[in-house]
Write a protein that holds these residues in place. Sequence first.
Motif, PDB file in Angstrom:
ATOM      1  N   SER A 213      66.864  52.071 -24.119  1.00 26.00           N
ATOM      2  CA  SER A 213      67.910  52.027 -25.138  1.00 26.00           C
ATOM      3  C   SER A 213      69.084  52.918 -24.747  1.00 26.00           C
ATOM      4  O   SER A 213      70.226  52.616 -25.057  1.00 26.00           O
ATOM      5  N   GLY A 214      68.787  54.028 -24.062  1.00 29.89           N
ATOM      6  CA  GLY A 214      69.834  54.966 -23.675  1.00 29.89           C
ATOM      7  C   GLY A 214      70.334  54.726 -22.270  1.00 29.89           C
ATOM      8  O   GLY A 214      69.756  53.963 -21.502  1.00 29.89           O
ATOM      9  N   LEU A 215      71.432  55.379 -21.947  1.00 33.79           N
ATOM     10  CA  LEU A 215      71.981  55.354 -20.599  1.00 33.79           C
ATOM     11  C   LEU A 215      71.618  56.665 -19.924  1.00 33.79           C
ATOM     12  O   LEU A 215      71.574  57.716 -20.565  1.00 33.79           O
ATOM     13  N   TYR A 216      71.373  56.608 -18.619  1.00 36.11           N
ATOM     14  CA  TYR A 216      70.905  57.775 -17.887  1.00 36.11           C
ATOM     15  C   TYR A 216      71.797  58.063 -16.687  1.00 36.11           C
ATOM     16  O   TYR A 216      72.460  57.168 -16.161  1.00 36.11           O
ATOM     17  N   ASP A 217      71.770  59.308 -16.243  1.00 34.52           N
ATOM     18  CA  ASP A 217      72.487  59.738 -15.056  1.00 34.52           C
ATOM     19  C   ASP A 217      71.514  59.680 -13.883  1.00 34.52           C
ATOM     20  O   ASP A 217      70.482  60.350 -13.884  1.00 34.52           O
ATOM     21  N   PHE A 218      71.828  58.881 -12.883  1.00 34.90           N
ATOM     22  CA  PHE A 218      70.948  58.627 -11.740  1.00 34.90           C
ATOM     23  C   PHE A 218      71.260  59.536 -10.551  1.00 34.90           C
ATOM     24  O   PHE A 218      70.592  59.495  -9.546  1.00 34.90           O
ATOM     25  N   ARG A 219      72.294  60.378 -10.668  1.00 32.48           N
ATOM     26  CA  ARG A 219      72.701  61.214  -9.538  1.00 32.48           C
ATOM     27  C   ARG A 219      71.618  62.230  -9.189  1.00 32.48           C
ATOM     28  O   ARG A 219      71.125  62.951 -10.048  1.00 32.48           O
ATOM     29  N   SER A 220      71.240  62.267  -7.917  1.00 34.80           N
ATOM     30  CA  SER A 220      70.267  63.234  -7.376  1.00 34.80           C
ATOM     31  C   SER A 220      68.968  63.294  -8.173  1.00 34.80           C
ATOM     32  O   SER A 220      68.411  64.357  -8.412  1.00 34.80           O
ATOM     33  N   THR A 221      68.498  62.141  -8.592  1.00 38.69           N
ATOM     34  CA  THR A 221      67.239  62.071  -9.342  1.00 38.69           C
ATOM     35  C   THR A 221      66.487  60.812  -8.942  1.00 38.69           C
ATOM     36  O   THR A 221      66.919  60.054  -8.089  1.00 38.69           O
ATOM     37  N   CYS A 222      65.343  60.593  -9.578  1.00 33.54           N
ATOM     38  CA  CYS A 222      64.591  59.364  -9.311  1.00 33.54           C
ATOM     39  C   CYS A 222      63.975  58.860 -10.610  1.00 33.54           C
ATOM     40  O   CYS A 222      63.772  59.617 -11.559  1.00 33.54           O
ATOM     41  N   PHE A 223      63.700  57.579 -10.636  1.00 37.84           N
ATOM     42  CA  PHE A 223      62.983  56.947 -11.725  1.00 37.84           C
ATOM     43  C   PHE A 223      61.771  56.266 -11.103  1.00 37.84           C
ATOM     44  O   PHE A 223      61.906  55.523 -10.123  1.00 37.84           O
ATOM     45  N   GLY A 224      60.596  56.527 -11.639  1.00 38.90           N
ATOM     46  CA  GLY A 224      59.390  55.949 -11.079  1.00 38.90           C
ATOM     47  C   GLY A 224      58.375  55.631 -12.151  1.00 38.90           C
ATOM     48  O   GLY A 224      58.540  55.998 -13.315  1.00 38.90           O
ATOM     49  N   ILE A 225      57.330  54.948 -11.738  1.00 38.54           N
ATOM     50  CA  ILE A 225      56.293  54.525 -12.676  1.00 38.54           C
ATOM     51  C   ILE A 225      54.982  54.339 -11.928  1.00 38.54           C
ATOM     52  O   ILE A 225      54.977  54.044 -10.726  1.00 38.54           O
ATOM     53  N   ARG A 226      53.883  54.533 -12.635  1.00 36.34           N
ATOM     54  CA  ARG A 226      52.564  54.237 -12.078  1.00 36.34           C
ATOM     55  C   ARG A 226      52.149  52.855 -12.572  1.00 36.34           C
ATOM     56  O   ARG A 226      52.231  52.562 -13.757  1.00 36.34           O
ATOM     57  N   ILE A 227      51.709  52.022 -11.658  1.00 32.95           N
ATOM     58  CA  ILE A 227      51.235  50.678 -12.011  1.00 32.95           C
ATOM     59  C   ILE A 227      49.739  50.781 -12.257  1.00 32.95           C
ATOM     60  O   ILE A 227      48.960  50.960 -11.323  1.00 32.95           O
ATOM     61  N   VAL A 228      49.317  50.679 -13.510  1.00 31.77           N
ATOM     62  CA  VAL A 228      47.892  50.740 -13.854  1.00 31.77           C
ATOM     63  C   VAL A 228      47.217  49.430 -13.490  1.00 31.77           C
ATOM     64  O   VAL A 228      46.131  49.407 -12.922  1.00 31.77           O
ATOM     65  N   ASP A 229      47.870  48.316 -13.819  1.00 31.34           N
ATOM     66  CA  ASP A 229      47.336  46.985 -13.529  1.00 31.34           C
ATOM     67  C   ASP A 229      48.519  46.057 -13.304  1.00 31.34           C
ATOM     68  O   ASP A 229      49.297  45.827 -14.234  1.00 31.34           O
ATOM     69  N   ALA A 230      48.675  45.535 -12.107  1.00 28.01           N
ATOM     70  CA  ALA A 230      49.810  44.673 -11.787  1.00 28.01           C
ATOM     71  C   ALA A 230      49.621  43.240 -12.278  1.00 28.01           C
ATOM     72  O   ALA A 230      50.515  42.426 -12.137  1.00 28.01           O
ATOM     73  N   GLY A 231      48.486  42.935 -12.868  1.00 31.00           N
ATOM     74  CA  GLY A 231      48.227  41.562 -13.293  1.00 31.00           C
ATOM     75  C   GLY A 231      47.663  40.746 -12.146  1.00 31.00           C
ATOM     76  O   GLY A 231      47.314  41.271 -11.098  1.00 31.00           O
ATOM     77  N   ASN A 232      47.587  39.450 -12.356  1.00 26.49           N
ATOM     78  CA  ASN A 232      46.975  38.554 -11.371  1.00 26.49           C
ATOM     79  C   ASN A 232      47.999  38.152 -10.318  1.00 26.49           C
ATOM     80  O   ASN A 232      48.739  37.185 -10.483  1.00 26.49           O
ATOM     81  N   MET A 233      48.027  38.891  -9.224  1.00 31.16           N
ATOM     82  CA  MET A 233      48.990  38.616  -8.160  1.00 31.16           C
ATOM     83  C   MET A 233      48.679  37.327  -7.397  1.00 31.16           C
ATOM     84  O   MET A 233      49.485  36.873  -6.594  1.00 31.16           O
ATOM     85  N   ALA A 234      47.527  36.718  -7.651  1.00 28.80           N
ATOM     86  CA  ALA A 234      47.160  35.466  -6.979  1.00 28.80           C
ATOM     87  C   ALA A 234      47.813  34.253  -7.642  1.00 28.80           C
ATOM     88  O   ALA A 234      47.817  33.173  -7.073  1.00 28.80           O
ATOM     89  N   ILE A 235      48.338  34.417  -8.835  1.00 22.76           N
ATOM     90  CA  ILE A 235      48.986  33.299  -9.523  1.00 22.76           C
ATOM     91  C   ILE A 235      50.313  33.003  -8.820  1.00 22.76           C
ATOM     92  O   ILE A 235      51.158  33.890  -8.691  1.00 22.76           O
ATOM     93  N   PRO A 236      50.509  31.775  -8.350  1.00 17.76           N
ATOM     94  CA  PRO A 236      51.784  31.443  -7.713  1.00 17.76           C
ATOM     95  C   PRO A 236      52.931  31.657  -8.688  1.00 17.76           C
ATOM     96  O   PRO A 236      52.814  31.346  -9.869  1.00 17.76           O
ATOM     97  N   SER A 237      53.993  32.201  -8.207  1.00 16.24           N
ATOM     98  CA  SER A 237      55.236  32.429  -8.943  1.00 16.24           C
ATOM     99  C   SER A 237      55.154  33.553  -9.979  1.00 16.24           C
ATOM    100  O   SER A 237      56.069  33.729 -10.762  1.00 16.24           O
TER     101      SER A 237
END
Length: 167
Positions: free
Chosen positions: A36-60
């Motif tokens: 919802s907000g705007l962020y300052d990306f200078r000299s920082t990082c945005f990251g996330i941990r993927i707990v479950d990526a879902g079924n990557m075998a499903i085409p598309s």
Amino acid sequence: DVWNRDYPGQIVASGGQLEITTLVTPGSSFQNIYTSGLYDFRSTCFGIRIVDAGNMAIPSYQLFPMQVVDYIGTTGHILFLEDNNLYAQTVIEGVYTQLASVAYDPLIQSYVRIKEDGGVVYYEYSSDGLDWVLLAKCNLIIDPTIVTIHIEAGHYPSKNGYAKFPQ
């Protein structure tokens, strides 16, 4: 509220996790949430941990665990998963450029981040969130003082799908 969303589907926060579930609809089914907000990306990082990526075998099936984009949402830096690969790419006004890819392993790439430093953007992944592996780097293509963060999952053609992240 921290997150906005564009498409129908379910976004549930439960047990310390954020679960995104796409719905079957005509054509395609994508569930997008963005800050919802705007962020300052200078000299920082945005990251996330993927707990479950879902079924990557499903085409598309596509999962976009991290997108750092301009406040309009048309230009930015993107990490995404498709066909069991992790991709780094840019998008400028709807024109996508792939920078690099690597075979996706949920144990090796359980964390992803996009980092800015001195006008250079680094696309990285990690198994533990401490030691990072460089996937790609490029020049910054957005105004770093006003960015939004997007997380998205979906299918072409439309199918049920899901992904989980820490809350």
